[in-house]
Design a protein around this motif. Sequence first.
Motif, PDB file in Angstrom:
ATOM      1  N   LEU A  42     -16.513 -13.721 -14.102  1.00  0.00           N
ATOM      2  CA  LEU A  42     -17.631 -12.964 -14.346  1.00  0.00           C
ATOM      3  C   LEU A  42     -18.825 -13.985 -14.639  1.00  0.00           C
ATOM      4  O   LEU A  42     -19.393 -13.754 -15.796  1.00  0.00           O
ATOM      5  CB  LEU A  42     -17.514 -11.906 -15.400  1.00  0.00           C
ATOM      6  CG  LEU A  42     -16.341 -11.104 -15.271  1.00  0.00           C
ATOM      7  CD1 LEU A  42     -16.192  -9.788 -16.320  1.00  0.00           C
ATOM      8  CD2 LEU A  42     -16.574 -10.096 -14.015  1.00  0.00           C
ATOM      9  N   THR A  43     -19.099 -14.537 -13.559  1.00  0.00           N
ATOM     10  CA  THR A  43     -20.289 -15.683 -13.537  1.00  0.00           C
ATOM     11  C   THR A  43     -21.244 -15.289 -12.638  1.00  0.00           C
ATOM     12  O   THR A  43     -21.104 -14.601 -11.885  1.00  0.00           O
ATOM     13  CB  THR A  43     -19.668 -17.095 -13.328  1.00  0.00           C
ATOM     14  OG1 THR A  43     -19.313 -17.228 -11.986  1.00  0.00           O
ATOM     15  CG2 THR A  43     -18.418 -17.482 -14.514  1.00  0.00           C
ATOM     16  N   ALA A  44     -22.344 -15.815 -12.894  1.00  0.00           N
ATOM     17  CA  ALA A  44     -23.619 -15.646 -11.978  1.00  0.00           C
ATOM     18  C   ALA A  44     -23.301 -15.898 -10.630  1.00  0.00           C
ATOM     19  O   ALA A  44     -23.566 -15.474  -9.830  1.00  0.00           O
ATOM     20  CB  ALA A  44     -24.832 -16.186 -12.718  1.00  0.00           C
ATOM     21  N   ALA A  45     -22.502 -17.109 -10.621  1.00  0.00           N
ATOM     22  CA  ALA A  45     -22.462 -17.857  -9.244  1.00  0.00           C
ATOM     23  C   ALA A  45     -21.321 -16.916  -8.503  1.00  0.00           C
ATOM     24  O   ALA A  45     -21.648 -16.669  -7.421  1.00  0.00           O
ATOM     25  CB  ALA A  45     -21.961 -19.212  -9.507  1.00  0.00           C
ATOM     26  N   ALA A  46     -20.084 -16.643  -8.996  1.00  0.00           N
ATOM     27  CA  ALA A  46     -19.110 -15.820  -8.464  1.00  0.00           C
ATOM     28  C   ALA A  46     -19.631 -14.544  -7.947  1.00  0.00           C
ATOM     29  O   ALA A  46     -19.512 -13.943  -7.103  1.00  0.00           O
ATOM     30  CB  ALA A  46     -17.896 -15.752  -9.287  1.00  0.00           C
ATOM     31  N   LEU A  47     -20.571 -13.827  -8.987  1.00  0.00           N
ATOM     32  CA  LEU A  47     -20.975 -12.460  -8.702  1.00  0.00           C
ATOM     33  C   LEU A  47     -22.092 -12.473  -7.790  1.00  0.00           C
ATOM     34  O   LEU A  47     -21.983 -11.559  -6.804  1.00  0.00           O
ATOM     35  CB  LEU A  47     -21.580 -11.932 -10.104  1.00  0.00           C
ATOM     36  CG  LEU A  47     -20.131 -11.363 -10.774  1.00  0.00           C
ATOM     37  CD1 LEU A  47     -20.870 -11.159 -12.379  1.00  0.00           C
ATOM     38  CD2 LEU A  47     -19.289 -10.149 -10.368  1.00  0.00           C
ATOM     39  N   GLY A  48     -22.847 -13.651  -7.717  1.00  0.00           N
ATOM     40  CA  GLY A  48     -23.976 -13.709  -6.946  1.00  0.00           C
ATOM     41  C   GLY A  48     -23.365 -13.813  -5.633  1.00  0.00           C
ATOM     42  O   GLY A  48     -24.042 -13.413  -4.501  1.00  0.00           O
ATOM     43  N   ARG A  49     -22.435 -14.709  -5.214  1.00  0.00           N
ATOM     44  CA  ARG A  49     -21.917 -14.869  -4.006  1.00  0.00           C
ATOM     45  C   ARG A  49     -21.044 -13.706  -3.548  1.00  0.00           C
ATOM     46  O   ARG A  49     -21.291 -13.106  -2.441  1.00  0.00           O
ATOM     47  CB  ARG A  49     -20.692 -15.750  -3.880  1.00  0.00           C
ATOM     48  CG  ARG A  49     -21.341 -17.272  -3.824  1.00  0.00           C
ATOM     49  CD  ARG A  49     -20.006 -18.187  -3.753  1.00  0.00           C
ATOM     50  NE  ARG A  49     -19.100 -18.292  -4.721  1.00  0.00           N
ATOM     51  CZ  ARG A  49     -18.974 -18.714  -5.776  1.00  0.00           C
ATOM     52  NH1 ARG A  49     -19.966 -19.651  -6.301  1.00  0.00           N
ATOM     53  NH2 ARG A  49     -18.156 -18.582  -6.712  1.00  0.00           N
ATOM     54  N   THR A  50     -20.463 -12.800  -4.279  1.00  0.00           N
ATOM     55  CA  THR A  50     -19.536 -11.814  -3.885  1.00  0.00           C
ATOM     56  C   THR A  50     -20.681 -10.424  -3.488  1.00  0.00           C
ATOM     57  O   THR A  50     -20.446  -9.579  -2.562  1.00  0.00           O
ATOM     58  CB  THR A  50     -18.845 -11.066  -5.056  1.00  0.00           C
ATOM     59  OG1 THR A  50     -17.977 -12.182  -5.520  1.00  0.00           O
ATOM     60  CG2 THR A  50     -18.128  -9.932  -4.683  1.00  0.00           C
ATOM     61  N   PHE A  51     -21.895 -10.369  -4.080  1.00  0.00           N
ATOM     62  CA  PHE A  51     -22.835  -9.150  -4.116  1.00  0.00           C
ATOM     63  C   PHE A  51     -24.042  -9.632  -3.087  1.00  0.00           C
ATOM     64  O   PHE A  51     -24.922  -8.872  -2.984  1.00  0.00           O
ATOM     65  CB  PHE A  51     -23.101  -8.559  -5.175  1.00  0.00           C
ATOM     66  CG  PHE A  51     -21.942  -7.959  -5.983  1.00  0.00           C
ATOM     67  CD1 PHE A  51     -21.649  -6.811  -5.228  1.00  0.00           C
ATOM     68  CD2 PHE A  51     -21.427  -8.356  -6.946  1.00  0.00           C
ATOM     69  CE1 PHE A  51     -20.492  -6.074  -6.000  1.00  0.00           C
ATOM     70  CE2 PHE A  51     -20.216  -7.830  -7.531  1.00  0.00           C
ATOM     71  CZ  PHE A  51     -19.892  -6.653  -6.885  1.00  0.00           C
ATOM     72  N   ASP A  52     -23.907 -11.077  -2.931  1.00  0.00           N
ATOM     73  CA  ASP A  52     -25.081 -11.670  -2.198  1.00  0.00           C
ATOM     74  C   ASP A  52     -26.606 -11.454  -2.673  1.00  0.00           C
ATOM     75  O   ASP A  52     -27.158 -10.742  -1.983  1.00  0.00           O
ATOM     76  CB  ASP A  52     -24.944 -10.977  -0.796  1.00  0.00           C
ATOM     77  CG  ASP A  52     -26.012 -11.926   0.312  1.00  0.00           C
ATOM     78  OD1 ASP A  52     -26.158 -13.255  -0.095  1.00  0.00           O
ATOM     79  OD2 ASP A  52     -26.388 -11.421   1.311  1.00  0.00           O
ATOM     80  N   ALA A  53     -26.570 -11.629  -4.097  1.00  0.00           N
ATOM     81  CA  ALA A  53     -27.651 -11.273  -4.762  1.00  0.00           C
ATOM     82  C   ALA A  53     -27.867 -12.388  -5.736  1.00  0.00           C
ATOM     83  O   ALA A  53     -26.822 -12.881  -6.270  1.00  0.00           O
ATOM     84  CB  ALA A  53     -27.751  -9.931  -5.328  1.00  0.00           C
ATOM     85  N   PRO A  54     -29.056 -12.378  -6.148  1.00  0.00           N
ATOM     86  CA  PRO A  54     -29.362 -13.592  -7.404  1.00  0.00           C
ATOM     87  C   PRO A  54     -29.004 -12.794  -8.709  1.00  0.00           C
ATOM     88  O   PRO A  54     -29.873 -11.859  -8.984  1.00  0.00           O
ATOM     89  CB  PRO A  54     -31.021 -13.963  -7.293  1.00  0.00           C
ATOM     90  CG  PRO A  54     -31.485 -12.974  -6.468  1.00  0.00           C
ATOM     91  CD  PRO A  54     -30.322 -12.406  -5.667  1.00  0.00           C
ATOM     92  N   LEU A  55     -27.997 -13.123  -9.591  1.00  0.00           N
ATOM     93  CA  LEU A  55     -27.470 -12.415 -10.571  1.00  0.00           C
ATOM     94  C   LEU A  55     -27.707 -13.296 -11.896  1.00  0.00           C
ATOM     95  O   LEU A  55     -27.254 -14.320 -11.647  1.00  0.00           O
ATOM     96  CB  LEU A  55     -26.075 -11.534 -10.423  1.00  0.00           C
ATOM     97  CG  LEU A  55     -26.113 -10.660  -9.186  1.00  0.00           C
ATOM     98  CD1 LEU A  55     -24.450 -10.123  -9.058  1.00  0.00           C
ATOM     99  CD2 LEU A  55     -27.115  -9.561  -9.397  1.00  0.00           C
TER     100      LEU A  55
END
Length: 64
Positions: free
Chosen positions: A34-47
């Motif tokens: 649950l990191t910004a990088a992993a979630l961002g890659r998964t959802f293709d969004a800057p999180l």
Amino acid sequence: MLKPADDAAFPGPRPVILLQHGRVAADGAKAAVLTAAALGRTFDAPLAVEQAGGYYHVRVDSPA
């Protein structure tokens, strides 16, 4: 839909799994997945991800 599981039924640390297009994009301990990088890659969004009181809070991050 996300639903918390009964902690008594699953003692100990539980892995987190991120799915993208029906495939595992990441899996492991909460802190690792649950990191910004992993979630961002998964959802293709800057999180952005913040942790407070044992909970993870995710928000869309504005580009710099």
